[in-house]
Every structure is written in C-alpha cells, then in structure tokens.
Motif scaffolding. Structure first.
Motif, mmCIF file in Angstrom:
data_model
loop_
_atom_site.group_PDB
_atom_site.id
_atom_site.type_symbol
_atom_site.label_atom_id
_atom_site.label_comp_id
_atom_site.label_asym_id
_atom_site.label_seq_id
_atom_site.Cartn_x
_atom_site.Cartn_y
_atom_site.Cartn_z
ATOM 1 N N CYS A 126 -14.426 35.029 -97.478
ATOM 2 C CA CYS A 126 -13.842 35.526 -96.526
ATOM 3 C C CYS A 126 -12.199 34.188 -95.765
ATOM 4 C CB CYS A 126 -14.586 35.546 -95.267
ATOM 5 S SG CYS A 126 -13.776 36.294 -93.319
ATOM 6 N N ILE A 127 -11.106 35.018 -95.478
ATOM 7 C CA ILE A 127 -10.541 34.068 -95.529
ATOM 8 C C ILE A 127 -9.652 34.535 -94.123
ATOM 9 C CG2 ILE A 127 -8.799 33.928 -97.527
ATOM 10 C CD1 ILE A 127 -6.905 35.739 -97.423
ATOM 11 N N ALA A 144 -16.718 47.964 -84.570
ATOM 12 C CA ALA A 144 -17.744 47.360 -84.321
ATOM 13 C C ALA A 144 -17.880 46.098 -84.927
ATOM 14 C CB ALA A 144 -18.222 48.678 -85.917
ATOM 15 N N ILE A 145 -17.158 45.725 -85.706
ATOM 16 C CA ILE A 145 -16.475 43.780 -86.314
ATOM 17 C C ILE A 145 -15.895 43.658 -85.103
ATOM 18 C CG2 ILE A 145 -17.796 44.330 -88.717
ATOM 19 C CD1 ILE A 145 -15.386 44.677 -89.674
ATOM 20 N N GLY A 146 -15.712 41.687 -85.671
ATOM 21 C CA GLY A 146 -14.865 40.726 -84.547
ATOM 22 C C GLY A 146 -15.392 39.715 -85.799
ATOM 23 N N ILE A 155 -16.238 33.300 -87.462
ATOM 24 C CA ILE A 155 -16.615 34.516 -89.137
ATOM 25 C C ILE A 155 -16.915 35.497 -88.100
ATOM 26 C CG2 ILE A 155 -19.072 33.957 -88.335
ATOM 27 C CD1 ILE A 155 -20.463 34.007 -90.064
ATOM 28 N N VAL A 156 -16.671 36.392 -89.183
ATOM 29 C CA VAL A 156 -15.869 38.137 -88.995
ATOM 30 C C VAL A 156 -17.324 38.648 -89.514
ATOM 31 C CG1 VAL A 156 -15.503 38.518 -91.356
ATOM 32 C CG2 VAL A 156 -14.473 39.883 -89.455
ATOM 33 N N PRO A 159 -21.185 42.152 -83.415
ATOM 34 C CA PRO A 159 -21.334 41.105 -82.425
ATOM 35 C C PRO A 159 -23.047 40.339 -82.348
ATOM 36 C CG PRO A 159 -20.675 43.292 -81.573
ATOM 37 C CD PRO A 159 -20.153 42.954 -83.027
ATOM 38 N N PHE A 160 -22.254 39.428 -82.631
ATOM 39 C CA PHE A 160 -23.634 38.447 -82.814
ATOM 40 C C PHE A 160 -24.177 38.409 -83.644
ATOM 41 C CE2 PHE A 160 -23.935 39.635 -78.159
ATOM 42 C CZ PHE A 160 -22.914 38.504 -77.768
ATOM 43 N N MET A 161 -23.226 37.709 -84.885
ATOM 44 C CA MET A 161 -24.209 39.189 -86.081
ATOM 45 C C MET A 161 -25.191 39.744 -86.509
ATOM 46 S SD MET A 161 -21.762 37.614 -87.883
ATOM 47 C CE MET A 161 -21.761 37.369 -89.501
#
Ligand code: SF4
Ligand code: FES
Length: 237
Positions: A126-127, A144-146, A155-156, A159-161
């Motif tokens: 991941c860049i 859904a992701i951030g 990190i992408v 939420p909260f992985m």
C-alpha cells in the motif's frame, strides 16, 4: 486555448487542462501511480513531477494537478525532475518492499533500490494513495474504508480494521488499487474482501456469478430499481 512548450515541442490545449493529460495527449510519458480517471486527483504519489518555468520562476510541480497556462515551458525529464522522481520511488519502495509494480517501475526508470532508505513501517504493497478510499466514497457511495492511525502507522481499511459492516463487496477498491494491495478472492459463489465473505448472485440467464447480493441490494436501494430487474449479468442483458 493556450499555447506553451513541453519538452521543446509547441503545443496547444484548453486553458486549465491538467498538464499530465495534455502531456499524454502529446505522446509524452510521465510515470504515475495515483492518477485515475474515475476519481478526483489528489497528488498523493508525487511521481508525476515535472519542471515548469512561468515567467522568471522555475519550479517542480505535480503534473496531475497543474493547470496549463499560456507561455509556460515544461520539461519532463531534466536531471532535477529525475532526482525527485528517484527519491519518491526510493521512499515508496522502502515503505512497500513487497510491491512488484514499484520494483518494475523503478527498473524501467533506471532506479536501483538503495539500502540507505530505511523501512519504517512495512505497508505491504500500500502506497497510501487513497484511490480505494475515494472510489468507495465518490463512485460507489458507500464509504466502507478509510485511512486510520497517524503518521508512519497510517493504514487503509475498514474503521478500526474490523470486519466492515457497510462494505457491499463490489471490489471497486481492489480494481482501482495500483499496487494490488487489496486482496479479493472470488470462488464457489463467494467473494472475500476486507475480512468478510459475500454471497454472489448467479445470472438468471447464463448462471455465471456476476455480483455480490449485497451490492445488488445497494444498487436497488440507491436507484429504486427492483431487485428482480438486477438478476441478469451485463453480458446477458
Ligand atoms: S490499498 Fe491500494 S488504492 Fe488503497 S491506498 Fe493503498 S495503494 Fe492506494
Ligand atoms: S499521479 Fe500525480 S501525484 Fe500521483
């Protein structure tokens, strides 16, 4: 229309058009990682830098975000440009040592990985370009992701992985990711992505699994199209 010079060639383009696009239209190759036609440009990767002289001032700019203007002089391959691109590439490779794409791009650009660039936090591939995040937000409309955490721990993911509850399993994030960081597996009528497994819908005509049921429900809700009208794949429509 504005007239200007790029790599010694006189060109014309619409005023305000982005320099990267105009360069491409004129057959000039500028390396990029985070420029994608479906989402607004963010200037995240910095690989597309070029040198622009406007009046008496010469500076390095990100070509994907730079609007062309009358009389500018653009150089895409000066020593200064290549040095900046090389530095950007070294940093990206240090951060994402697993990325074959970065290795291939670096090789093409004649850049050797330098051991002096320390790996602070291994990001896998991941860049942190945010293309996936913006696609999910702006194109799919799900968000859904951030990006979570700060600084070098950024990190992408959801939420909260944790397993994403809002993800509809469309896979747009995986398609748009330039480095193949996002793992999506589709087998036996199931698609796995972001820690969840989605049931796939088989086309009523050809029987091929073509989209996650959750994605079809989302499209139905968003567009008002009855779910029954979304039961055939694009090829059979
Ligand atoms: S997962 Fe891919 S698209 Fe998302 S920020 Fe990382 S490199 Fe960019
Ligand atoms: S392509 Fe311009 S900053 Fe990434």
């Amino acid at each position: 229309m504005v007239s200007f010079v790029i790599d010694g060639k006189n060109v014309q383009a619409e005023g305000g058009a982005m320099l990267l696009n105009v360069a491409r239209q004129n057959g000039i190759v500028i390396p990029t990682l985070c420029a994608h036609d479906t989402v607004a440009r963010s200037g995240a990767c910095r690989l597309c830098v070029v040198e622009v002289t406007k009046g008496k001032r010469t500076r390095i700019v990100t070509s994907c975000l730079y609007p062309v203007d009358e009389g500018i002089v653009v150089s895409t391959k000066t020593e200064r440009v290549m040095n900046v691109r090389s530095l950007v590439m070294q940093l990206l490779m240090a951060r994402c040592p697993e990325s074959q794409l970065l290795k291939d791009m670096a090789k093409e650009m004649g850049i050797e990985p330098q051991p002096s660039f320390r790996v602070e936090t291994d990001k896998g591939k991941c860049i942190l370009c945010r293309l996936c995040v913006k696609t999910c937000e702006d194109v799919v409309g799900v968000s859904a992701i951030g990006l979570s955490r700060r600084g070098k721990d950024k990190i992408v993911g959801p939420p909260f992985m944790e397993d994403s509850v809002t993800c509809v399993g469309c896979g747009a994030c995986a398609y748009v990711c330039p480095t193949d960081h996002i793992v999506m597996e589709s087998t036996d009528g199931r698609r796995k992505i972001w820690g969840r497994a989605f049931r796939m819908k088989a086309c009523d005509t050809c029987g091929r699994y073509f989209a996650p049921v959750d994605q079809l429900k989302w499209i139905s809700k968003k567009t008002g199209t009855p779910l029954s009208e979304l039961s055939v794949c694009l090829s059979c429509k």
